[in-house]
Design a protein around this motif. Sequence first.
Motif, mmCIF file in Angstrom:
data_model
loop_
_atom_site.group_PDB
_atom_site.id
_atom_site.type_symbol
_atom_site.label_atom_id
_atom_site.label_comp_id
_atom_site.label_asym_id
_atom_site.label_seq_id
_atom_site.Cartn_x
_atom_site.Cartn_y
_atom_site.Cartn_z
ATOM 1 N N MET A 121 0.833 -1.205 0.000
ATOM 2 C CA MET A 121 0.000 0.000 0.000
ATOM 3 C C MET A 121 0.868 1.255 0.000
ATOM 4 O O MET A 121 0.586 2.218 -0.730
ATOM 5 N N TYR A 122 1.913 1.251 0.849
ATOM 6 C CA TYR A 122 2.826 2.402 0.859
ATOM 7 C C TYR A 122 3.501 2.561 -0.500
ATOM 8 O O TYR A 122 3.618 3.684 -1.020
ATOM 9 N N ILE A 123 3.960 1.453 -1.070
ATOM 10 C CA ILE A 123 4.632 1.519 -2.370
ATOM 11 C C ILE A 123 3.695 2.095 -3.423
ATOM 12 O O ILE A 123 4.083 2.955 -4.223
ATOM 13 N N SER A 124 2.446 1.624 -3.429
ATOM 14 C CA SER A 124 1.471 2.103 -4.408
ATOM 15 C C SER A 124 1.262 3.612 -4.278
ATOM 16 O O SER A 124 1.274 4.346 -5.275
ATOM 17 N N ALA A 125 1.093 4.090 -3.041
ATOM 18 C CA ALA A 125 0.860 5.520 -2.818
ATOM 19 C C ALA A 125 2.093 6.347 -3.162
ATOM 20 O O ALA A 125 1.987 7.435 -3.735
ATOM 21 N N LEU A 126 3.276 5.841 -2.814
ATOM 22 C CA LEU A 126 4.504 6.574 -3.117
ATOM 23 C C LEU A 126 4.746 6.642 -4.627
ATOM 24 O O LEU A 126 5.155 7.680 -5.155
ATOM 25 N N LYS A 127 4.480 5.548 -5.317
ATOM 26 C CA LYS A 127 4.639 5.566 -6.776
ATOM 27 C C LYS A 127 3.630 6.513 -7.428
ATOM 28 O O LYS A 127 3.931 7.142 -8.446
ATOM 29 N N SER A 128 2.444 6.611 -6.823
ATOM 30 C CA SER A 128 1.458 7.586 -7.309
ATOM 31 C C SER A 128 2.003 9.001 -7.205
ATOM 32 O O SER A 128 1.596 9.892 -7.952
ATOM 33 N N SER A 129 2.924 9.204 -6.253
ATOM 34 C CA SER A 129 3.517 10.525 -6.035
ATOM 35 C C SER A 129 4.726 10.778 -6.915
ATOM 36 O O SER A 129 5.265 11.881 -6.931
ATOM 37 N N GLY A 130 5.194 9.737 -7.617
ATOM 38 C CA GLY A 130 6.386 9.888 -8.447
ATOM 39 C C GLY A 130 7.659 9.419 -7.765
ATOM 40 O O GLY A 130 8.758 9.642 -8.267
ATOM 41 N N ILE A 131 7.532 8.754 -6.613
ATOM 42 C CA ILE A 131 8.700 8.251 -5.871
ATOM 43 C C ILE A 131 8.914 6.788 -6.230
ATOM 44 O O ILE A 131 8.017 5.956 -6.033
ATOM 45 N N THR A 132 10.081 6.453 -6.758
ATOM 46 C CA THR A 132 10.313 5.094 -7.252
ATOM 47 C C THR A 132 11.595 4.461 -6.731
ATOM 48 O O THR A 132 11.981 3.384 -7.197
ATOM 49 N N SER A 133 12.284 5.101 -5.772
ATOM 50 C CA SER A 133 13.520 4.508 -5.264
ATOM 51 C C SER A 133 13.705 4.830 -3.788
ATOM 52 O O SER A 133 13.027 5.690 -3.225
ATOM 53 N N GLY A 134 14.631 4.106 -3.159
ATOM 54 C CA GLY A 134 14.868 4.249 -1.730
ATOM 55 C C GLY A 134 14.267 3.081 -0.965
ATOM 56 O O GLY A 134 13.370 2.395 -1.459
ATOM 57 N N HIS A 135 14.779 2.840 0.237
ATOM 58 C CA HIS A 135 14.236 1.779 1.095
ATOM 59 C C HIS A 135 13.657 2.435 2.337
ATOM 60 O O HIS A 135 14.341 3.156 3.059
ATOM 61 N N VAL A 136 12.381 2.172 2.599
ATOM 62 C CA VAL A 136 11.663 2.753 3.729
ATOM 63 C C VAL A 136 11.332 1.653 4.738
ATOM 64 O O VAL A 136 10.916 0.555 4.358
ATOM 65 N N TYR A 137 11.530 1.968 6.008
ATOM 66 C CA TYR A 137 11.170 1.059 7.093
ATOM 67 C C TYR A 137 10.124 1.751 7.968
ATOM 68 O O TYR A 137 10.314 2.912 8.346
ATOM 69 N N VAL A 138 9.032 1.050 8.282
ATOM 70 C CA VAL A 138 7.936 1.646 9.047
ATOM 71 C C VAL A 138 7.654 0.812 10.289
ATOM 72 O O VAL A 138 7.528 -0.416 10.201
ATOM 73 N N THR A 139 7.548 1.473 11.444
ATOM 74 C CA THR A 139 7.215 0.771 12.677
ATOM 75 C C THR A 139 6.493 1.708 13.634
ATOM 76 O O THR A 139 6.270 2.883 13.330
ATOM 77 N N SER A 140 6.132 1.176 14.795
ATOM 78 C CA SER A 140 5.474 1.939 15.847
ATOM 79 C C SER A 140 5.775 1.236 17.173
ATOM 80 O O SER A 140 5.948 0.012 17.195
ATOM 81 N N PRO A 141 5.846 1.976 18.277
ATOM 82 C CA PRO A 141 6.104 1.330 19.564
ATOM 83 C C PRO A 141 4.885 0.580 20.106
ATOM 84 O O PRO A 141 5.006 -0.284 20.972
ATOM 85 N N VAL A 142 3.706 0.928 19.597
ATOM 86 C CA VAL A 142 2.459 0.246 19.969
ATOM 87 C C VAL A 142 1.699 -0.057 18.682
ATOM 88 O O VAL A 142 2.046 0.452 17.613
ATOM 89 N N THR A 143 0.665 -0.878 18.776
ATOM 90 C CA THR A 143 -0.087 -1.193 17.568
ATOM 91 C C THR A 143 -0.746 0.071 17.005
ATOM 92 O O THR A 143 -1.295 0.885 17.736
ATOM 93 N N ALA A 144 -0.665 0.214 15.687
ATOM 94 C CA ALA A 144 -1.215 1.383 14.999
ATOM 95 C C ALA A 144 -1.599 0.973 13.587
ATOM 96 O O ALA A 144 -1.062 0.001 13.039
ATOM 97 N N THR A 145 -2.528 1.698 13.001
ATOM 98 C CA THR A 145 -2.967 1.359 11.644
ATOM 99 C C THR A 145 -1.870 1.634 10.620
ATOM 100 O O THR A 145 -1.799 0.974 9.589
ATOM 101 N N GLY A 146 -1.039 2.632 10.881
ATOM 102 C CA GLY A 146 0.007 3.010 9.932
ATOM 103 C C GLY A 146 -0.431 4.065 8.947
ATOM 104 O O GLY A 146 0.347 4.483 8.089
#
Length: 282
Positions: A121-146
């Motif tokens: 989902m993140y990749i799809s949205a980022l590509k919609s923005s024109g972003i096609t490179s880089g490595h992204v890591y996503v986390t949270s200290p507690v449960t979250a939708t993101g």
Amino acid sequence: MRKSTIGIVILSIILVGLIIPMGFSGQVEPVVITYGETTHANTDYKNTVDNFFKTQANADMANAKTKIVTADEVNKISSSITGKTYTSGQIFSSALLDLNDNKELQVSVDKSKITTITGNMYISALKSSGITSGHVYVTSPVTATGESALAGIMNAYEEATNVKIPETVKEAANTEIYTQSEVVQNSNATADQISDLVDDVKETVKEENVTDHQTIVNIINNYTIVNNINISDSDIENLATSIEKIQNVQGDVNNFETEISTVLNNTTDSNAISDFLSGLTG
């Protein structure tokens, strides 16, 4: 021997001048971390997030640039899309962007904490923005939708490249994330099914240059039938609206993509010439 060394140095300087544009030095911050303000304000939460990044990302965190994502920033996005309003005690999602890993766009999500938004989902949205490179890591200290993490990821790209993402593009990409999230929560479809559906529809809409809302609705309906995905008419309408919004800002997306690609390609050239010079002196 001395003449040979001088010749190599001169050749190197010429190559540097040809490959690296003037003023490029310092233009890119290769590693950027964005913390949700709730996470950043709590030492235990921040340590939890940092530990995830340390174990998952092969990045120089000691020299990473950091930025705090506030509730106000998230609410500017969410309030116009879902009507949700967050307080300063509710912004947990955090992200690390590593542009050293620059060949293709990758997103690694901490599935034990991020419950709704997937890497695709993140990749799809980022590509919609024109972003096609880089490595992204996503986390949270507690449960979250993101959902709010996309704001942090986009901030990270802006901090890293010093290139501003157009507000129209941000709004369209965030609408896509929030809409997919709602569809997943409203239906029995999986997050990956919805993400794949949206990617297929966006590709068709872009190839055929479709801007008519009802035509997009029909395309979505066709894909749901072919892929046996059962979602409500209202969810289809919302998906069509979000995809229509993306299609309508393609001009801004293309301009941003050209600008950011220039910056990232220059970074690659800089790394290549650095390797070349190391080989000469090694």
